[in-house]
Design an enzyme around this catalytic site. Structure first.
Site, PDB file in Angstrom:
ATOM      1  NE  ARG A  25      -1.457  -1.433   3.744  1.00 11.27           N
ATOM      2  CZ  ARG A  25      -1.703  -1.377   5.068  1.00 11.27           C
ATOM      3  NH1 ARG A  25      -2.913  -1.061   5.518  1.00 11.27           N
ATOM      4  NH2 ARG A  25      -0.740  -1.602   5.933  1.00 11.27           N
ATOM      5  CG  ASN A  28       6.571  25.717  14.619  1.00 14.59           C
ATOM      6  OD1 ASN A  28       5.484  26.094  15.023  1.00 14.59           O
ATOM      7  ND2 ASN A  28       7.704  25.975  15.262  1.00 14.59           N
ATOM      8  NE  ARG A  53      11.417  28.611   5.303  1.00 16.44           N
ATOM      9  CZ  ARG A  53      10.319  29.380   5.375  1.00 16.44           C
ATOM     10  NH1 ARG A  53      10.083  30.126   6.453  1.00 16.44           N
ATOM     11  NH2 ARG A  53       9.457  29.435   4.354  1.00 16.44           N
ATOM     12  CE  LYS A  74      26.698  33.135  -9.383  1.00 17.75           C
ATOM     13  NZ  LYS A  74      27.907  32.559  -8.774  1.00 17.75           N
ATOM     14  CG  HIS A 125      17.406  24.549  13.482  1.00 18.97           C
ATOM     15  ND1 HIS A 125      16.213  24.861  12.871  1.00 18.97           N
ATOM     16  CD2 HIS A 125      17.824  23.380  12.915  1.00 18.97           C
ATOM     17  CE1 HIS A 125      15.919  23.905  12.004  1.00 18.97           C
ATOM     18  NE2 HIS A 125      16.863  22.996  12.006  1.00 18.97           N
ATOM     19  CE1 TYR A 166       9.943  24.461  11.835  1.00 16.14           C
ATOM     20  CE2 TYR A 166      10.623  24.890  14.075  1.00 16.14           C
ATOM     21  CZ  TYR A 166      10.270  25.351  12.832  1.00 16.14           C
ATOM     22  OH  TYR A 166      10.238  26.706  12.576  1.00 16.14           O
ATOM     23  CG  HIS A 196      16.087  31.891  12.832  1.00 16.61           C
ATOM     24  ND1 HIS A 196      15.031  31.666  11.978  1.00 16.61           N
ATOM     25  CD2 HIS A 196      16.847  32.841  12.217  1.00 16.61           C
ATOM     26  CE1 HIS A 196      15.142  32.449  10.929  1.00 16.61           C
ATOM     27  NE2 HIS A 196      16.250  33.175  11.038  1.00 16.61           N
ATOM     28  CG  ASP A 239      17.316  34.509   8.241  1.00 16.41           C
ATOM     29  OD1 ASP A 239      16.571  33.647   7.758  1.00 16.41           O
ATOM     30  OD2 ASP A 239      17.320  34.799   9.460  1.00 16.41           O
ATOM     31  CD  GLU A 253       5.494   3.496  16.628  1.00 20.65           C
ATOM     32  OE1 GLU A 253       6.573   3.671  17.231  1.00 20.65           O
ATOM     33  OE2 GLU A 253       4.620   2.705  17.020  1.00 20.65           O
ATOM     34  CE  LYS A 293      14.196  26.234  17.090  1.00 21.75           C
ATOM     35  NZ  LYS A 293      15.136  27.205  16.534  1.00 21.75           N
TER      36      LYS A 293
HETATM   37  C1  LIG Z   1       8.914  30.649  14.114  1.00 18.04           C
HETATM   38  C2  LIG Z   1       7.510  31.191  14.099  1.00 18.04           C
HETATM   39  C3  LIG Z   1       7.135  32.178  13.211  1.00 18.04           C
HETATM   40  N1  LIG Z   1       5.852  32.652  13.226  1.00 18.04           N
HETATM   41  C4  LIG Z   1       5.480  33.682  12.241  1.00 18.04           C
HETATM   42  C5  LIG Z   1       6.339  34.931  12.288  1.00 18.04           C
HETATM   43  C6  LIG Z   1       6.355  35.385  10.849  1.00 18.04           C
HETATM   44  O1  LIG Z   1       5.193  36.158  10.575  1.00 18.04           O
HETATM   45  C7  LIG Z   1       6.254  34.092  10.040  1.00 18.04           C
HETATM   46  C8  LIG Z   1       7.588  33.604   9.514  1.00 18.04           C
HETATM   47  O2  LIG Z   1       8.479  33.571  10.604  1.00 18.04           O
HETATM   48  P1  LIG Z   1      10.013  33.404  10.368  1.00 18.04           P
HETATM   49  O3  LIG Z   1      10.455  34.259   9.198  1.00 18.04           O
HETATM   50  O4  LIG Z   1      10.710  33.582  11.684  1.00 18.04           O
HETATM   51  O5  LIG Z   1      10.072  31.868   9.913  1.00 18.04           O
HETATM   52  P2  LIG Z   1      11.418  31.015   9.739  1.00 18.04           P
HETATM   53  O6  LIG Z   1      12.468  31.823   9.029  1.00 18.04           O
HETATM   54  O7  LIG Z   1      11.000  29.725   9.159  1.00 18.04           O
HETATM   55  O8  LIG Z   1      11.904  30.814  11.225  1.00 18.04           O
HETATM   56  C9  LIG Z   1      12.187  29.535  11.739  1.00 18.04           C
HETATM   57  O9  LIG Z   1      13.319  29.095  11.056  1.00 18.04           O
HETATM   58  C10 LIG Z   1      14.361  28.468  11.747  1.00 18.04           C
HETATM   59  C11 LIG Z   1      14.922  27.389  10.874  1.00 18.04           C
HETATM   60  C12 LIG Z   1      14.088  27.988  13.094  1.00 18.04           C
HETATM   61  O10 LIG Z   1      14.760  27.092  13.611  1.00 18.04           O
HETATM   62  C13 LIG Z   1      13.030  28.624  13.889  1.00 18.04           C
HETATM   63  O11 LIG Z   1      12.105  27.646  14.311  1.00 18.04           O
HETATM   64  C14 LIG Z   1      12.314  29.708  13.222  1.00 18.04           C
HETATM   65  O12 LIG Z   1      13.021  30.908  13.525  1.00 18.04           O
HETATM   66  O13 LIG Z   1       5.703  33.128  10.949  1.00 18.04           O
HETATM   67  C15 LIG Z   1       4.899  32.179  14.091  1.00 18.04           C
HETATM   68  O14 LIG Z   1       3.738  32.626  14.098  1.00 18.04           O
HETATM   69  N2  LIG Z   1       5.260  31.202  14.990  1.00 18.04           N
HETATM   70  C16 LIG Z   1       6.525  30.690  15.025  1.00 18.04           C
HETATM   71  O15 LIG Z   1       6.790  29.776  15.860  1.00 18.04           O
END
Ligand SMILES: Cc1cn([C@H]2C[C@H](O)[C@@H](COP(=O)(O)OP(=O)(O)O[C@H]3O[C@H](C)C(=O)[C@H](O)[C@H]3O)O2)c(=O)[nH]c1=O
Length: 196
Positions: A23, A49, A59, A162, A119, A132, A62, A170, A28, A72
Site C-alpha cells: 500500500r 510548526n 532559514r 548566488k 538552527h 518540527y 535562529h 537573515d 512512527e 526542536k
Molecule cells: C517561528 C515562528 C514564526 N511565526 C510567524 C512569524 C512570521 O510572521 C512568520 C515567519 O516567521 P520566520 O520568518 O521567523 O520563519 P522562519 O524563518 O521559518 O523561522 C524559523 O526558522 C528556523 C529554521 C528555526 O529554527 C526557527 O524555528 C524559526 O526561527 O511566521 C509564528 O507565528 N510562529 C513561530 O513559531
C-alpha cells in the site's frame, strides 16, 4: 526507531523505522517514551510548526533566548534540506562548532536540536515541506539569530551564495562573536523555571 549521537553529543539524529508494504508505508515519526528513555529526561513539546520553501531558501540560523529557549525536533515531509545546528553555549568544548545533516522525505531522518543551539536549513529541492516540534512557544521578543555566513562558523551550505534566497532578517544577523545573546554551558535549561 534508532537514536544516533553526532560529533556534538547533545545533537541527536533519529532514524524512524519504515514499515513498507504494497500500500505504501507506515512510520512512527515521534515516540515520547523512546526519546525520554534515550535522553534520560522528558521533553514536553508544546507546538508543531511547518514551513514550505523552494530550492535555495535558507532559514536561520535562529534560536530563542531563555525563558523561551526551544528544543526542536525537525524533519522533512517533502523534499530535501541540509539541516544545521550550531553550539552557541559559551564555555562548551564545541562552542561555535556545528552539525550538518541532510534530512529528506526519502531518508526520513530527524534531528534533535536542544536548547543552547542555533538552527537553520538550506532547501535543496523545490516544494520542500519542513515540519518540527518545539518545547517552548514562539516568542518574537526572544527570537534571535546568527549570521548564516559567519566566517568563524564556516558552514558549508552546499549551494553557492548566488543560489540562496534569504528573508530580510537573515541578512542582518550578527556574527557569533558580535552578540551577547548566547547561552552558558553547563546550565540545565530544562529545569529553569519560567522567569516572570
Ligand atoms: C517561528 C515562528 C514564526 N511565526 C510567524 C512569524 C512570521 O510572521 C512568520 C515567519 O516567521 P520566520 O520568518 O521567523 O520563519 P522562519 O524563518 O521559518 O523561522 C524559523 O526558522 C528556523 C529554521 C528555526 O529554527 C526557527 O524555528 C524559526 O526561527 O511566521 C509564528 O507565528 N510562529 C513561530 O513559531
Amino acid at each position: 526507531m534508532q537514536f544516533v549521537r553526532t560529533d556534538i553529543k547533545d545533537i541527536v539524529i533519529i532514524e524512524p523505522k519504515v514499515h513498507g508494504d504494497d500500500r505504501g508505508y507506515f512510520v512512527e515519526t515521534f515516540r515520547a517514551d523512546k526519546l525520554e528513555e534515550f535522553l534520560g529526561y522528558k521533553i514536553n513539546f508544546c507546538q508543531d510548526n511547518e514551513s514550505k520553501s523552494s530550492k535555495g531558501v535558507l532559514r536561520g540560523l535562529h534560536y530563542q533566548l531563555s525563558p523561551y529557549a526551544q528544543t526542536k525536533l525537525v524533519r522533512v515531509i517533502q523534499g530535501r534540506v541540509l539541516d544545521v545546528a550550531v553550539d552557541i553555549r559559551k564555555g562548551s568544548p564545541t562552542f561555535g562548532k556545528y552539525v550538518a545533516v541532510e534530512l529528506s522525505a526519502e531518508n526520513k531522518k530527524q534531528m534533535l536540536v536542544p536548547r543552547g543551539f542555533a538552527h537553520g536549513f538550506v532547501v535543496l529541492e523545490d516544494d520542500t515541506i519542513f515540519a518540527y516540534k518545539v518545547d517552548n512557544y514562539y516568542s518574537p521578543e526572544c527570537d534571535r539569530g546568527i549570521a548564516f555566513d559567519d566566517r568563524d562558523l564556516n558552514i558549508d551550505w552546499i549551494l553557492n551564495k548566488k543560489e540562496l534566497n534569504l528573508s530580510g532578517k537573515d541578512i542582518k544577523q550578527p556574527k557569533l562573536n558580535e552578540t551577547n545573546d548566547l547561552f552558558e554551558f553547563g546550565v540545565n535549561y530544562y529545569e529553569r523555571k519560567k522567569e516572570i
